[in-house]
Design a protein around this motif. Structure first.
Motif, PDB file in Angstrom:
ATOM      1  N   PHE A  24       0.837  -1.206   0.000  1.00 34.41           N
ATOM      2  CA  PHE A  24       0.000   0.000   0.000  1.00 34.41           C
ATOM      3  C   PHE A  24       0.869   1.252   0.000  1.00 34.41           C
ATOM      4  CE2 PHE A  24      -2.519   3.372   1.904  1.00 34.41           C
ATOM      5  CZ  PHE A  24      -3.732   3.249   1.231  1.00 34.41           C
ATOM      6  N   ARG A  28       0.792   4.070  -2.861  1.00 36.06           N
ATOM      7  CA  ARG A  28      -0.222   4.894  -2.179  1.00 36.06           C
ATOM      8  C   ARG A  28      -0.885   5.917  -3.100  1.00 36.06           C
ATOM      9  NH1 ARG A  28       4.680   5.939  -0.008  1.00 36.06           N
ATOM     10  NH2 ARG A  28       5.569   8.031  -0.166  1.00 36.06           N
ATOM     11  N   ARG A 235      -6.671  -1.684  -3.536  1.00 44.48           N
ATOM     12  CA  ARG A 235      -5.898  -1.296  -2.352  1.00 44.48           C
ATOM     13  C   ARG A 235      -6.697  -0.382  -1.427  1.00 44.48           C
ATOM     14  NH1 ARG A 235      -2.117  -1.277  -6.651  1.00 44.48           N
ATOM     15  NH2 ARG A 235      -0.454  -2.832  -6.322  1.00 44.48           N
ATOM     16  N   PHE A 239      -7.773  -1.186   2.408  1.00 46.11           N
ATOM     17  CA  PHE A 239      -7.310  -0.337   3.514  1.00 46.11           C
ATOM     18  C   PHE A 239      -8.464   0.008   4.455  1.00 46.11           C
ATOM     19  CE2 PHE A 239      -6.889   3.968   5.237  1.00 46.11           C
ATOM     20  CZ  PHE A 239      -5.722   3.828   5.993  1.00 46.11           C
TER      21      PHE A 239
END
Length: 290
Positions: A24, A28, A235, A239
Motif C-alpha cells: 500500500f 499509495r 488497495r 485499507f
C-alpha cells in the motif's frame, strides 16, 4: 493448545498485514486515486464485517455493492474480496476463540477438517454441478432452520449447551466440516452449514463462531498474500475494510457474547434460513436465465 492456536493466528495474519502495508505504501498514490468515497468505504467496512461476524457472507454483500458502484473491476474483484476480509476475520477468530468456551480437541479437529476439505476438495467438488449442490444445500439449510424453530416452539427437542463433541458425533462433525470446506470452492459458504451442524449435534450455538472464524483465518490470508504480490486487488477498499472492519467485528462480538442461549438460537435460525433461501433463489434465477 488454545494459546498456541491464537499465536499462530497472529503470526500468519501478521505476515499478511506487513505485506499489505508495504504494498500500500509503495502504491499509495494509485491507491488514493481509486474510485470510491472514503466515508462510504469506511462505513461499509464497519457494516459489512458487523454482519459477517453473525455469519452473513461479506463476499456476497461486497460483490453486490462494488459492482453496482463500479468500485473495482471484475478482474480485481476476487482478490479484493479476499484481501479486505483477512484482518477482520483474524480479529473475529481471536475474539471468539479467547472468549467463548470451546473444548480444545473439538475446536482444533474441526478447524483442521475444514482447512483440509478446502485444500483437497476442489479436485472432487469441481466435477459436480454447482447448481445441483446449491439446490440440495439450500433445501438442507431451510430444513435445519425449521428444525431450530420447531425446537424454539417446543415441537421437537432443542439444541444443547455442550462445549465439545466426542465419539461418533465428533467423527460426523469432522466429515461434514471437511465437506463444507470443499464446497467453499463452488461458492457455497461454510458459516451457515457449520451453525446448523453444531446446533443439531447438541452443542451450544456460540461454539460455531470460533470454529467458523478459526478455519477461515488460516485459509484466507494465504490466498490474500498472493493477490497482494500480483497487485490484483483494490488497495483503497482493502485499507478501509481492514481498518473499519475491526470496529464492526468488535461491536458484533460484544453482542454475540452478551446474548443468552435462547436469543442466540433465534440468530442462528435467521442466518441459516437466510443462507438456505438465498441458495434456492440463486438456483431458481439460474434456471430462469438458462
Amino acid at each position: 493448545m488454545i494459546k498456541a492456536l491464537l499465536l499462530l493466528i497472529v503470526l500468519v495474519n501478521g505476515l499478511y498485514a506487513v505485506r499489505f502495508v508495504l504494498d500500500f505504501l509503495k502504491h499509495r498514490k494509485e491507491a488514493w486515486a481509486e474510485p470510491g468515497s472514503n466515508f462510504l468505504l469506511a462505513l461499509w467496512g464497519a457494516l459489512c464485517f458487523f454482519l459477517s461476524t453473525f455469519g452473513i457472507s461479506d463476499f456476497a454483500l461486497s460483490t453486490v455493492l462494488y459492482r453496482a458502484r463500479k468500485l473495482v473491476s471484475d478482474k480485481k474483484l476476487p482478490g479484493t474480496l479476499n484481501t479486505q476480509c483477512a484482518i477482520p476475520v483474524a480479529v473475529m477468530a481471536l475474539a471468539y476463540i479467547s472468549s467463548i468456551t470451546v473444548e480444545p480437541k473439538t475446536l482444533i479437529l474441526l478447524i483442521v477438517a475444514q482447512m483440509a476439505g478446502a485444500y483437497i476438495g476442489p479436485r472432487f467438488v469441481v466435477r459436480l454441478p454447482a447448481a445441483t449442490i446449491r439446490t440440495f444445500m439450500g433445501i438442507g439449510l431451510c430444513l435445519a432452520a425449521a428444525f431450530i424453530l420447531a425446537g424454539k416452539f417446543n415441537l421437537v427437542p432443542s439444541g444443547g449447551d455442550a462445549t465439545g463433541l466426542e465419539g461418533g458425533k465428533l467423527i460426523l462433525a469432522v466429515v461434514l466440516l471437511a465437506l463444507y470446506g470443499a464446497l467453499n470452492n463452488v461458492g457455497i459458504g461454510s458459516y451457515a452449514p457449520t451453525m446448523a451442524t453444531v446446533y443439531a449435534l447438541g452443542v451450544n450455538p456460540a461454539v460455531a463462531f470460533p470454529i467458523m472464524m478459526g478455519a477461515c483465518t488460516f485459509s484466507v490470508p494465504m490466498g490474500a498474500m498472493e493477490f497482494v504480490r500480483l497487485g490484483e486487488y483494490g488497495r483503497k477498499i482493502t485499507f478501509f475494510s481492514s481498518l473499519f472492519g475491526i470496529v464492526g467485528v468488535l461491536a458484533a462480538v460484544y453482542i454475540v457474547k452478551s446474548l443468552n442461549l435462547s436469543m442466540l438460537q433465534w440468530v442462528v435460525a435467521a442466518v441459516v434460513l437466510y443462507a438456505g433461501a438465498t441458495m434456492l433463489f440463486e438456483r431458481a434465477k439460474g434456471s430462469e436465465a438458462a
